[in-house]
Design a protein around this motif. Structure first.
Motif, PDB file in Angstrom:
ATOM      1  N   LYS A 145      12.778   6.942 -33.595  1.00 56.74           N
ATOM      2  CA  LYS A 145      12.735   6.809 -31.846  1.00 56.74           C
ATOM      3  C   LYS A 145      11.253   7.425 -31.608  1.00 56.74           C
ATOM      4  O   LYS A 145      10.904   8.596 -32.106  1.00 56.74           O
ATOM      5  CB  LYS A 145      13.714   7.997 -31.555  1.00 56.74           C
ATOM      6  N   VAL A 146      10.727   6.436 -30.855  1.00 64.22           N
ATOM      7  CA  VAL A 146       9.348   6.572 -30.493  1.00 64.22           C
ATOM      8  C   VAL A 146       8.960   6.232 -28.994  1.00 64.22           C
ATOM      9  O   VAL A 146       9.591   5.424 -28.534  1.00 64.22           O
ATOM     10  CB  VAL A 146       8.231   5.689 -31.347  1.00 64.22           C
ATOM     11  N   LEU A 147       8.133   6.913 -28.395  1.00 60.37           N
ATOM     12  CA  LEU A 147       7.783   6.819 -27.205  1.00 60.37           C
ATOM     13  C   LEU A 147       6.405   6.086 -27.246  1.00 60.37           C
ATOM     14  O   LEU A 147       5.456   6.839 -27.605  1.00 60.37           O
ATOM     15  CB  LEU A 147       7.664   8.350 -26.456  1.00 60.37           C
ATOM     16  N   GLU A 148       6.433   4.930 -26.795  1.00 58.53           N
ATOM     17  CA  GLU A 148       5.077   4.196 -27.097  1.00 58.53           C
ATOM     18  C   GLU A 148       4.456   3.817 -25.650  1.00 58.53           C
ATOM     19  O   GLU A 148       5.341   3.756 -24.619  1.00 58.53           O
ATOM     20  CB  GLU A 148       5.459   2.741 -27.419  1.00 58.53           C
ATOM     21  N   ILE A 149       3.139   3.995 -25.519  1.00 59.79           N
ATOM     22  CA  ILE A 149       2.502   4.051 -24.333  1.00 59.79           C
ATOM     23  C   ILE A 149       1.346   3.017 -24.410  1.00 59.79           C
ATOM     24  O   ILE A 149       0.363   3.217 -25.112  1.00 59.79           O
ATOM     25  CB  ILE A 149       1.685   5.400 -24.015  1.00 59.79           C
ATOM     26  N   THR A 169       9.213  14.428 -31.167  1.00 61.43           N
ATOM     27  CA  THR A 169       9.523  12.845 -31.246  1.00 61.43           C
ATOM     28  C   THR A 169       7.975  12.340 -31.210  1.00 61.43           C
ATOM     29  O   THR A 169       7.150  12.571 -30.233  1.00 61.43           O
ATOM     30  CB  THR A 169      10.062  12.548 -29.855  1.00 61.43           C
ATOM     31  N   PRO A 170       7.591  11.137 -31.870  1.00 63.77           N
ATOM     32  CA  PRO A 170       6.523  10.426 -31.993  1.00 63.77           C
ATOM     33  C   PRO A 170       6.017   9.918 -30.563  1.00 63.77           C
ATOM     34  O   PRO A 170       6.653   9.339 -30.111  1.00 63.77           O
ATOM     35  CB  PRO A 170       6.819   9.713 -33.075  1.00 63.77           C
ATOM     36  N   ALA A 209       2.778  13.568 -31.054  1.00 65.76           N
ATOM     37  CA  ALA A 209       4.248  13.821 -30.964  1.00 65.76           C
ATOM     38  C   ALA A 209       4.348  15.166 -29.842  1.00 65.76           C
ATOM     39  O   ALA A 209       3.335  15.718 -29.496  1.00 65.76           O
ATOM     40  CB  ALA A 209       4.609  14.636 -32.523  1.00 65.76           C
ATOM     41  N   VAL A 210       5.551  14.919 -29.235  1.00 67.67           N
ATOM     42  CA  VAL A 210       5.796  15.938 -28.303  1.00 67.67           C
ATOM     43  C   VAL A 210       5.725  17.091 -28.901  1.00 67.67           C
ATOM     44  O   VAL A 210       6.382  17.510 -29.740  1.00 67.67           O
ATOM     45  CB  VAL A 210       7.028  15.466 -27.711  1.00 67.67           C
ATOM     46  N   TYR A 211       4.962  18.211 -28.415  1.00 64.58           N
ATOM     47  CA  TYR A 211       4.801  19.516 -29.131  1.00 64.58           C
ATOM     48  C   TYR A 211       5.350  20.486 -28.081  1.00 64.58           C
ATOM     49  O   TYR A 211       5.431  21.725 -28.432  1.00 64.58           O
ATOM     50  CB  TYR A 211       3.599  19.706 -29.548  1.00 64.58           C
ATOM     51  N   PHE A 224       2.028  15.926 -25.412  1.00 64.04           N
ATOM     52  CA  PHE A 224       1.916  15.224 -26.676  1.00 64.04           C
ATOM     53  C   PHE A 224       0.574  15.606 -27.562  1.00 64.04           C
ATOM     54  O   PHE A 224       0.326  15.366 -28.519  1.00 64.04           O
ATOM     55  CB  PHE A 224       2.403  13.946 -26.639  1.00 64.04           C
ATOM     56  N   THR A 225      -0.661  15.808 -26.349  1.00 66.82           N
ATOM     57  CA  THR A 225      -1.805  16.233 -27.119  1.00 66.82           C
ATOM     58  C   THR A 225      -2.500  17.315 -26.074  1.00 66.82           C
ATOM     59  O   THR A 225      -2.679  16.809 -24.774  1.00 66.82           O
ATOM     60  CB  THR A 225      -2.710  15.026 -27.482  1.00 66.82           C
TER      61      THR A 225
END
Length: 323
Positions: free
Chosen positions: A202-206, A318-319, A252-254, A276-277
């Motif tokens: 499961k990945v959130l792509e931007i 989540t990546p 990744a969501v941190y 995420f960063t």
């Protein structure tokens, strides 16, 4: 480059919307970044343009429009062309079809008091913001079936539908004006959907180039969301100069904040951000135009951010892949 210089450069690029990272002590923090113009390409033959704003009207029950990050981004280019050239190309199209001529060629009044067929307005051959009709409902259902973010099929072309049309036009490499003409309708009919870059999990792509957020599960796109990232311009925050840049890479969501969160760099408020960063997050906003307009964070509509939180999830860990 010295280690100290590299650290200062990294901090400048990642500060973005601003959260945990305060400005470094050095006086000069300006950096160069890729131009945002690459994400604003348009078709050489645009479809008829809409005069509607690209800002999504605030959905009922959501935070007020004045609270979104977009309200504080006017100096970063958020308001320069809210419909991405939306007022170009309308001209007098459809106005020279002989409508309203109730007199005969000799100039005499027919005097029967009845309006002819020419008095009735013709339905335009394109769909634009504000229309309420069955064909809008069919468009909404088609977009929803393809995975574009549409929550309601109500026959009314409002802000949410406009966001989905922006996303479709971006995915198809079309002019981003929110108007559904022949090319945009063909893209919907042909099932144009962006391809994911990841194949598992499961990945959130931007997608920075196309300004899209994709919710991906095991290599399948389950939702396509219109987005707006860093506009590449410089801006001032707490006496320092930064560049509005959204970094590419694998993250990744941190950290996540389930509330309206105020930027510590005083750059505005972010609805339910997922960081995420550094200080860069995906977050909801009342202003999500068809072009890059943020300080570095990735904006989506407030309702789309609610979906990410409440339906899809994307918890910490989540990546997040940005390309």
């Amino acid at each position: 480059m010295s280690t100290l210089g590299a650290m200062a450069l990294t901090a400048t690029l990642l500060v973005g919307c601003g959260d945990d990272q305060e400005p470094p002590a050095e006086a000069d923090r300006t950096t160069s970044s890729p131009s945002a113009s690459a994400s604003e390409e348009s078709s050489p033959t645009p479809e008829p343009s809409a005069s509607a704003p690209s800002e999504e009207p605030e959905p009922s029950g959501s935070p007020s429009a004045s609270a979104g990050e977009g309200t504080d981004d006017s100096g970063a280019g958020a308001d320069d062309g809210s419909a991405d050239g939306a007022d170009e190309g309308k001209g007098d199209e459809g106005k020279s079809d002989g409508k309203g001529s109730s007199q005969d060629e000799a100039g005499g009044d027919k005097g029967d008091g009845k309006g002819g067929k020419d008095d009735e307005p013709e339905e335009p051959d394109y769909i634009e913001y504000g229309e309420v009709s069955d064909r809008v409902g069919k468009l909404q259902q088609r977009l929803r079936d393809l995975g574009y973010f549409v929550t309601s099929v109500d026959n009314a072309y409002g802000g949410e539908t406009q966001q989905a049309v922006f996303a479709l036009q971006k995915a198809g490499g079309l002019y981003r004006d929110g108007v559904v003409g022949d090319a945009t309708q063909a893209a919907a009919d042909n099932g144009v959907v962006p391809r994911p870059q990841t194949s598992s999990g499961k990945v959130l792509e931007i997608d920075i180039d196309r300004q899209l957020v994709l919710a991906v599960e095991n290599g399948k796109v389950v939702k396509v969301i219109n987005a707006s990232s860093g506009n590449g311009e410089t801006y001032e925050a707490k006496g320092a100069t930064y560049t509005a840049y959204t970094p590419r890479g694998s993250f990744a969501v941190y950290r996540e904040e389930n509330r309206m969160y105020a930027s510590r760099l005083e750059l505005g408020d972010m609805w339910r951000p997922k960081f995420f960063t550094g200080g860069i997050a995906v977050h909801g906003s009342a202003s999500v135009p068809a072009f890059p307009a943020s300080h570095g964070c990735v904006r989506v509509s407030n309702s789309a951010m609610d979906w990410i939180w409440d339906s899809w999830g994307a918890p910490s860990g989540t990546p997040v892949v940005v390309y």
